[in-house]
Scaffold this motif. Structure first.
Motif, PDB file in Angstrom:
ATOM      1  N   ALA A 124       0.825  -1.205   0.000  1.00 32.03           N
ATOM      2  CA  ALA A 124       0.000   0.000   0.000  1.00 32.03           C
ATOM      3  C   ALA A 124       0.859   1.255   0.000  1.00 32.03           C
ATOM      4  O   ALA A 124       0.533   2.246  -0.661  1.00 32.03           O
ATOM      5  CB  ALA A 124      -0.931  -0.009   1.218  1.00 32.03           C
ATOM      6  N   MET A 125       1.967   1.228   0.730  1.00 35.48           N
ATOM      7  CA  MET A 125       2.829   2.402   0.780  1.00 35.48           C
ATOM      8  C   MET A 125       3.475   2.670  -0.575  1.00 35.48           C
ATOM      9  O   MET A 125       3.684   3.825  -0.955  1.00 35.48           O
ATOM     10  CB  MET A 125       3.887   2.217   1.857  1.00 35.48           C
ATOM     11  N   MET A 126       3.806   1.593  -1.321  1.00 38.13           N
ATOM     12  CA  MET A 126       4.356   1.782  -2.659  1.00 38.13           C
ATOM     13  C   MET A 126       3.368   2.558  -3.536  1.00 38.13           C
ATOM     14  O   MET A 126       3.739   3.515  -4.233  1.00 38.13           O
ATOM     15  CB  MET A 126       4.650   0.424  -3.305  1.00 38.13           C
ATOM     16  N   ALA A 127       2.102   2.136  -3.494  1.00 34.12           N
ATOM     17  CA  ALA A 127       1.091   2.820  -4.298  1.00 34.12           C
ATOM     18  C   ALA A 127       0.825   4.227  -3.778  1.00 34.12           C
ATOM     19  O   ALA A 127       0.613   5.160  -4.547  1.00 34.12           O
ATOM     20  CB  ALA A 127      -0.208   2.008  -4.302  1.00 34.12           C
ATOM     21  N   LEU A 133      -0.651   9.774  -1.832  1.00 34.45           N
ATOM     22  CA  LEU A 133      -1.639   9.529  -0.787  1.00 34.45           C
ATOM     23  C   LEU A 133      -0.946   9.026   0.471  1.00 34.45           C
ATOM     24  O   LEU A 133       0.272   8.808   0.484  1.00 34.45           O
ATOM     25  CB  LEU A 133      -2.676   8.504  -1.274  1.00 34.45           C
ATOM     26  N   THR A 134      -1.737   8.819   1.525  1.00 31.84           N
ATOM     27  CA  THR A 134      -1.169   8.268   2.759  1.00 31.84           C
ATOM     28  C   THR A 134      -1.220   6.751   2.715  1.00 31.84           C
ATOM     29  O   THR A 134      -2.085   6.154   2.052  1.00 31.84           O
ATOM     30  CB  THR A 134      -1.959   8.756   3.978  1.00 31.84           C
ATOM     31  N   GLY A 135      -0.305   6.120   3.440  1.00 27.01           N
ATOM     32  CA  GLY A 135      -0.293   4.670   3.481  1.00 27.01           C
ATOM     33  C   GLY A 135      -1.550   4.098   4.107  1.00 27.01           C
ATOM     34  O   GLY A 135      -2.116   3.115   3.613  1.00 27.01           O
ATOM     35  N   ALA A 136      -2.018   4.732   5.187  1.00 28.50           N
ATOM     36  CA  ALA A 136      -3.237   4.245   5.843  1.00 28.50           C
ATOM     37  C   ALA A 136      -4.446   4.377   4.924  1.00 28.50           C
ATOM     38  O   ALA A 136      -5.312   3.492   4.876  1.00 28.50           O
ATOM     39  CB  ALA A 136      -3.470   5.015   7.139  1.00 28.50           C
ATOM     40  N   GLY A 137      -4.491   5.498   4.200  1.00 26.19           N
ATOM     41  CA  GLY A 137      -5.597   5.674   3.273  1.00 26.19           C
ATOM     42  C   GLY A 137      -5.592   4.640   2.169  1.00 26.19           C
ATOM     43  O   GLY A 137      -6.646   4.140   1.761  1.00 26.19           O
ATOM     44  N   MET A 138      -4.421   4.290   1.661  1.00 24.60           N
ATOM     45  CA  MET A 138      -4.339   3.290   0.608  1.00 24.60           C
ATOM     46  C   MET A 138      -4.701   1.904   1.129  1.00 24.60           C
ATOM     47  O   MET A 138      -5.359   1.117   0.432  1.00 24.60           O
ATOM     48  CB  MET A 138      -2.936   3.281   0.005  1.00 24.60           C
ATOM     49  N   VAL A 139      -4.308   1.587   2.383  1.00 25.67           N
ATOM     50  CA  VAL A 139      -4.703   0.304   2.973  1.00 25.67           C
ATOM     51  C   VAL A 139      -6.222   0.217   3.058  1.00 25.67           C
ATOM     52  O   VAL A 139      -6.824  -0.828   2.776  1.00 25.67           O
ATOM     53  CB  VAL A 139      -4.066   0.130   4.368  1.00 25.67           C
ATOM     54  N   GLN A 140      -6.855   1.327   3.452  1.00 28.31           N
ATOM     55  CA  GLN A 140      -8.308   1.342   3.546  1.00 28.31           C
ATOM     56  C   GLN A 140      -8.944   1.136   2.180  1.00 28.31           C
ATOM     57  O   GLN A 140      -9.921   0.385   2.047  1.00 28.31           O
ATOM     58  CB  GLN A 140      -8.784   2.659   4.153  1.00 28.31           C
ATOM     59  N   ARG A 141      -8.428   1.776   1.143  1.00 36.52           N
ATOM     60  CA  ARG A 141      -8.985   1.611  -0.192  1.00 36.52           C
ATOM     61  C   ARG A 141      -8.822   0.177  -0.685  1.00 36.52           C
ATOM     62  O   ARG A 141      -9.737  -0.399  -1.297  1.00 36.52           O
ATOM     63  CB  ARG A 141      -8.318   2.583  -1.165  1.00 36.52           C
TER      64      ARG A 141
END
Length: 537
Positions: A124-127, A133-141
């Motif tokens: 998620a952090m790579m994306a 974006l934030t890593g937490a936000g990408m994990v949620q998506r």
């Protein structure tokens, strides 16, 4: 017609087979466009002279009649709606592809050996870095995409194909969350509910989908609404969120019935504000709430809140009031028709009984046993009876896709009274102020069909059918225990009689003993007139 080297007929066949047109057109619409193109091409060829054909001249444009202002407006309206739908379909398709991509790679990480949590965060952090974006936000998506694709595949496919919008999909995901957490519900039943919600979403607005989804899901959940309400009520709280510029948000999470009553009380206070008060409706309502909480009592000469009684419309089925739950027939307890606040929000049994106990006046609301649509109420004054009947039938604004409460709508004549429309139940419906203006101030037209069904028609030919929502339980015919015998013609019946007589004679000649006639039958009460046995017909 050629699309990226693909013949038009082949392209249309691919759409019929399940492919998605990037512009959101159906196979029938594409076929109609192709037919129109071929027809215009033939006309342009026929308009050329032999000299133009021999010289290889370009096809001349066909002469067209100049558009009048109404025709031009109609064409532009049609193009706007078609183009917007195409963009929404493309957007839904791209969103579906993104959702599938996120879900596939999250599943790839989950399938790896070891703890999946750190691996998901790493990916998620790579994306997130790539997209800003934030890593937490990408994990949620990624988690939301994985949940929808794996647990709601039918809804995901419908959204990807553009049959429902992304907003519809979010509502289905949110409203089915309790269903997916209920381990007692069979997977096949969950899939059936999702399919039903997708069908509803394809034919209605997001607001009405949310209301219908609450009822559909509640009918399947194994945990009763009362138990779920008691658990949720224990989580009531008040939260404060700073909003900047010296403002903030005070959020109250509590029982919806009391909160609705509070909102209605503040609304009534705002409606009574003096005409020379410069505050807006929302400003006045906010000031009344703050003063009431800080001072305890609001002076009547300022807001007039204290003497106001909240008006809350709640539909309570008789099964919720019959007996004490400990003494009630178990079969009646299985008939779960929950009470509904303003026809949309489900209310637990204890709250419904408490409200019913505080009510001094009762009006009986009869519902159709098949459709669940309100039929009549027993009141005395005719005009009040009509309003009550219409409130029970409509339940909400009857505008296209609108879900505003009937208490916030006006009774309107379908055919204007000034134009000869009668004040009858078949010519009345509830419309909110916005849809009232849509009917009278725009080119949208409305017609009321039997059963209170409204058919809205736009200038470009769009048709929106609005049916009265059911306000009571629906009853269906039970299946027959044995299949219904097929109908036979008179000739077939005579043939069967002849065959039965022939078999009877054959059995008599063969000495087969006949069974005794049943007691009480015609042949058990009298003897035959001769030695010949009587015929059975």
């Amino acid at each position: 017609m050629d699309t990226n080297g693909l013949d038009g007929e082949e392209y249309i066949a691919a759409i019929r087979a399940g492919a998605v047109d990037p512009f959101g057109q159906t196979a029938d619409e594409l076929q109609a466009s192709l037919d129109d193109f071929d027809l215009e091409l033939n006309r342009r060829i026929l308009a050329m002279t032999d000299e133009e054909v021999a010289a290889g001249a370009q096809l001349p444009p066909l002469p067209r009649e100049p558009e009048s202002p109404p025709q031009e407006r109609l064409r532009q309206d049609t193009e706007f709606v078609a183009r917007l739908r195409a963009i929404e379909t493309q957007s839904a398709r791209m969103e579906g592809e993104r959702r599938a991509l996120l879900a596939a790679h999250m599943q790839r990480v989950i399938d790896m050996a070891g703890d999946a949590g750190p691996k998901v965060k790493e990916l998620a952090m790579m994306a997130a870095v790539e997209l800003g974006l934030t890593g937490a936000g990408m994990v949620q998506r990624m988690t939301e995409a994985w949940t929808i694709v794996t647990e709601l595949p039918a809804a995901h496919d419908a959204a990807t194909q553009g049959r429902i919008t992304t907003s519809h999909l979010r509502i289905i995901e949110a409203e089915t969350r309790p269903l997916r957490l209920d381990t007692e519900v069979a997977p096949a039943e969950r899939a059936r509910v999702v399919d039903e919600l997708v069908a509803v979403a394809e034919a209605t607005s997001t607001s009405r989908l949310r209301s219908r989804a609450k009822r559909i899901v509640n009918e399947v959940l194994t945990v009763p609404l009362q138990v779920r309400h008691d658990a949720a009520r224990a989580r009531r709280q008040v939260s404060l969120f700073p909003g900047g510029d010296g403002m903030g948000d005070l959020v109250v999470h509590g029982p919806i019935l009391e909160l609705t009553a509070c909102m209605d009380r503040l609304t009534q206070a705002a409606r009574r504000k003096p005409k020379d008060d410069p505050r807006t409706f929302d400003q006045f309502r906010t000031d009344a709430l703050l003063e009431l909480m800080l001072a305890g009592v609001v002076p009547e000469d300022l807001h007039g809140v204290s003497p106001i009684k909240a008006h809350v419309a709640i539909t309570i089925p008789a099964t919720e009031l019959l007996h004490d739950p400990d003494e009630q027939d178990p079969e009646l307890l299985e008939l779960r028709f929950p009470a509904a606040l303003d026809g949309k929000v489900l209310v637990d049994r204890d709250t419904a009984r408490r409200i019913a106990g505080d009510t001094a006046t009762w009006e009986r609301l009869f519902t159709h046993p098949v459709t669940g649509v309100a039929v009549t109420v027993d009141t005395h004054r005719a005009s009040a009876a009509q309003r009550r009947w219409l409130q029970g039938r409509d339940g909400r604004c009857r505008g296209p896709g609108c879900d505003r409460s009937v208490l916030r709508a006006d009774v309107d004549h379908t055919k204007d009274f000034a134009g000869g429309g009668l004040t009858t139940l078949s010519n009345l419906e509830h419309l909110c102020r916005s849809d009232h203006g849509l009917k009278h101030e725009t080119r949208w037209g409305v017609e009321q069909l039997p059963g209170g069904v409204l058919r809205w028609t736009s200038q470009i030919g769009q048709v929106s059918i609005d049916e009265p929502p059911p306000v009571g339980p629906r009853f269906t015919d039970m299946p027959r225990s044995r299949p219904k015998p097929p109908k036979r013609s008179a000739a077939e019946r005579r043939r069967d009689q002849r065959e039965a007589i022939a078999q009877f004679e054959a059995d008599r000649l063969a000495g087969v003993e006949l069974p005794p006639p049943p007691p009480g039958s015609l042949w058990s009460e009298r003897e035959p007139a001769s030695d010949e046995p009587p015929t059975p017909f």
